[in-house]
Design a protein around this motif. Sequence first.
Motif, PDB file in Angstrom:
ATOM      1  N   VAL A  96       0.837  -1.197   0.000  1.00  0.00           N
ATOM      2  CA  VAL A  96       0.000   0.000   0.000  1.00  0.00           C
ATOM      3  C   VAL A  96       0.877   1.255   0.000  1.00  0.00           C
ATOM      4  CG1 VAL A  96      -1.868   1.243   1.187  1.00  0.00           C
ATOM      5  CG2 VAL A  96      -1.716  -1.264   1.367  1.00  0.00           C
ATOM      6  N   VAL A  97       0.503   2.237  -0.830  1.00  0.00           N
ATOM      7  CA  VAL A  97       1.140   3.554  -0.795  1.00  0.00           C
ATOM      8  C   VAL A  97       0.165   4.517  -0.123  1.00  0.00           C
ATOM      9  CG1 VAL A  97       2.101   5.471  -2.134  1.00  0.00           C
ATOM     10  CG2 VAL A  97       2.427   3.124  -2.917  1.00  0.00           C
ATOM     11  N   PHE A  98       0.629   5.216   0.908  1.00  0.00           N
ATOM     12  CA  PHE A  98      -0.183   6.220   1.579  1.00  0.00           C
ATOM     13  C   PHE A  98       0.241   7.606   1.089  1.00  0.00           C
ATOM     14  CE2 PHE A  98      -0.365   2.590   4.355  1.00  0.00           C
ATOM     15  CZ  PHE A  98      -1.644   2.606   4.875  1.00  0.00           C
ATOM     16  N   ARG A 157      -3.970   8.758   2.887  1.00  0.00           N
ATOM     17  CA  ARG A 157      -4.987   8.001   2.151  1.00  0.00           C
ATOM     18  C   ARG A 157      -4.297   6.839   1.433  1.00  0.00           C
ATOM     19  NH1 ARG A 157     -10.229   8.461   0.304  1.00  0.00           N
ATOM     20  NH2 ARG A 157     -10.441  10.438   1.406  1.00  0.00           N
ATOM     21  N   PRO A 158      -4.793   5.596   1.619  1.00  0.00           N
ATOM     22  CA  PRO A 158      -4.111   4.424   1.055  1.00  0.00           C
ATOM     23  C   PRO A 158      -4.499   4.140  -0.403  1.00  0.00           C
ATOM     24  CG  PRO A 158      -5.943   3.718   2.423  1.00  0.00           C
ATOM     25  CD  PRO A 158      -5.920   5.221   2.505  1.00  0.00           C
ATOM     26  N   TYR A 159      -3.525   3.680  -1.172  1.00  0.00           N
ATOM     27  CA  TYR A 159      -3.727   3.292  -2.569  1.00  0.00           C
ATOM     28  C   TYR A 159      -2.989   1.997  -2.849  1.00  0.00           C
ATOM     29  CZ  TYR A 159      -5.395   8.082  -3.266  1.00  0.00           C
ATOM     30  OH  TYR A 159      -6.095   9.255  -3.183  1.00  0.00           O
ATOM     31  N   LEU A 184     -12.594  -0.202  -9.274  1.00  0.00           N
ATOM     32  CA  LEU A 184     -14.040  -0.080  -9.028  1.00  0.00           C
ATOM     33  C   LEU A 184     -14.374  -0.221  -7.548  1.00  0.00           C
ATOM     34  CD1 LEU A 184     -15.301  -2.161 -12.067  1.00  0.00           C
ATOM     35  CD2 LEU A 184     -15.559   0.305 -11.758  1.00  0.00           C
ATOM     36  N   LYS A 185     -13.605  -1.044  -6.831  1.00  0.00           N
ATOM     37  CA  LYS A 185     -13.840  -1.185  -5.392  1.00  0.00           C
ATOM     38  C   LYS A 185     -13.557   0.116  -4.654  1.00  0.00           C
ATOM     39  CE  LYS A 185     -12.733  -6.101  -5.581  1.00  0.00           C
ATOM     40  NZ  LYS A 185     -11.701  -7.126  -5.287  1.00  0.00           N
ATOM     41  N   GLY A 186     -12.754   0.986  -5.268  1.00  0.00           N
ATOM     42  CA  GLY A 186     -12.490   2.302  -4.705  1.00  0.00           C
ATOM     43  C   GLY A 186     -13.391   3.386  -5.257  1.00  0.00           C
ATOM     44  N   GLY A 241     -11.682   6.763  -4.379  1.00  0.00           N
ATOM     45  CA  GLY A 241     -11.117   7.037  -3.063  1.00  0.00           C
ATOM     46  C   GLY A 241      -9.956   6.158  -2.678  1.00  0.00           C
ATOM     47  N   GLY A 242      -9.354   5.436  -3.677  1.00  0.00           N
ATOM     48  CA  GLY A 242      -8.222   4.588  -3.359  1.00  0.00           C
ATOM     49  C   GLY A 242      -8.633   3.327  -2.626  1.00  0.00           C
ATOM     50  N   TYR A 243      -7.773   2.870  -1.718  1.00  0.00           N
ATOM     51  CA  TYR A 243      -8.025   1.634  -0.983  1.00  0.00           C
ATOM     52  C   TYR A 243      -8.877   1.919   0.255  1.00  0.00           C
ATOM     53  CZ  TYR A 243      -6.977  -2.888   1.268  1.00  0.00           C
ATOM     54  OH  TYR A 243      -7.066  -4.124   1.867  1.00  0.00           O
TER      55      TYR A 243
END
Length: 411
Positions: free
Chosen positions: A85-87, A91-93, A119-121, A165-167
């Motif tokens: 994960v990149v924050f 905010r996580p992505y 799509l989940k984000g 919104g990312g992860y």
Amino acid sequence: MPTLVSADKMVTVKLRNYIGNTNELDIKIEGDYFSLDPTLQLQEGVNYTLSLKKGELYLKQEKGKKQKINGGLILVPQEYDTNHVVFINDRPYLGAMEFIVDEANSIRPINQLPLEDYLKGVVPFEVFSSWGLETLKAQTLAARTYAVSKMDQLMDDTVSYQVYGGYEWDVNTTKAVEETKGEVITHNNKLVETFYSASNGGITENNANVWGGQPLNYFPIKDDPFDPTHPWEYSLHETQIEYEDIDFNNPNWWENSKEKETDITNTIKSWLNRNGYPGEIKILTIPKFQLKGDQLASGRSVSGSISVTFMRRILEGLILFEQVQLDDVNLNRIRPMIGGTIFKSYLIDSLELENEVYTMKGRGYGHGVGMSQWGAHFMGEQGKDYKEIISFYYPGTTIMNISAGTLQQLK
């Protein structure tokens, strides 16, 4: 035929919505990432600051030295999964992240990840995740169809495309995405335009009436018995500041002059600033605000008039008294002056002036083309499945699957 893509196709999205235009970002990673720069190795759990100065990017570890970045910063996970994960500003992505200098002289992150995880984000930011699964599936198909149709574009994470919104996933919307993997909405083997709005006020609208162009037959004008209509109204005083009551001898007269409906007048001021009237503004009166009376087949109003008188301060002590008049113009020129969250739709039941106060009443929220999100919610509450919801709001369309890299019609 549409461009055929796999459901595992990668999506690339510019991140604008949550960071705006900035010359500094906070970055942190979980898991192992590598960079194309062999001299650069970010450590897991360590806080970094990425800054932009004179067109150059610099990376600084907390309590460490600042390192110049040559050729941009690209972070690629050693393995793609939810443990990498990149924050960015907390905010996580998921996926790979590239940081570039964009045209606004700002740091612009660009996220790349598989379509389904993108799509989940998206879906939890487009609809209430507490709604029923069938409604969430219908929203997922609309979002996936839109995303696939924009695969040849560099999308961003704002309402200009789809809010992403990312992860920041939700268990309910994630289930809706996974259970409809690869499914898109088509017409004659082509992806459809999956327009939707919060509420159509009880009657759908045709695309050509809103944006012009060719009317599409899967956007008919028809009654919607599932939409809760969402009645709304707002009031606006004809006189916002009584000119005769201003005490010009008071050195604070400008600050002391306040409008009656600041939520609306602040929007009018912003509109005036954008349309050739820079400087500080005080709204005095709205001497005219009326509908012309013409309506579309859906009952939505088309045109009207508004005039605004105001004071504008462009230099200390220099005040201009001005008026803007829009006569018999399309309401899509007037609605932005009032604000789309107040003047919610063109399905207007009345606009009346009584006791020097305008009152507008209407129904719906948004353009009314395609799916009503609230209507889809109530269809789900009444036991309709997502295929029935899609069929009602996009009649004549077919749900097909791109998972195998070719479009396959669902039974």
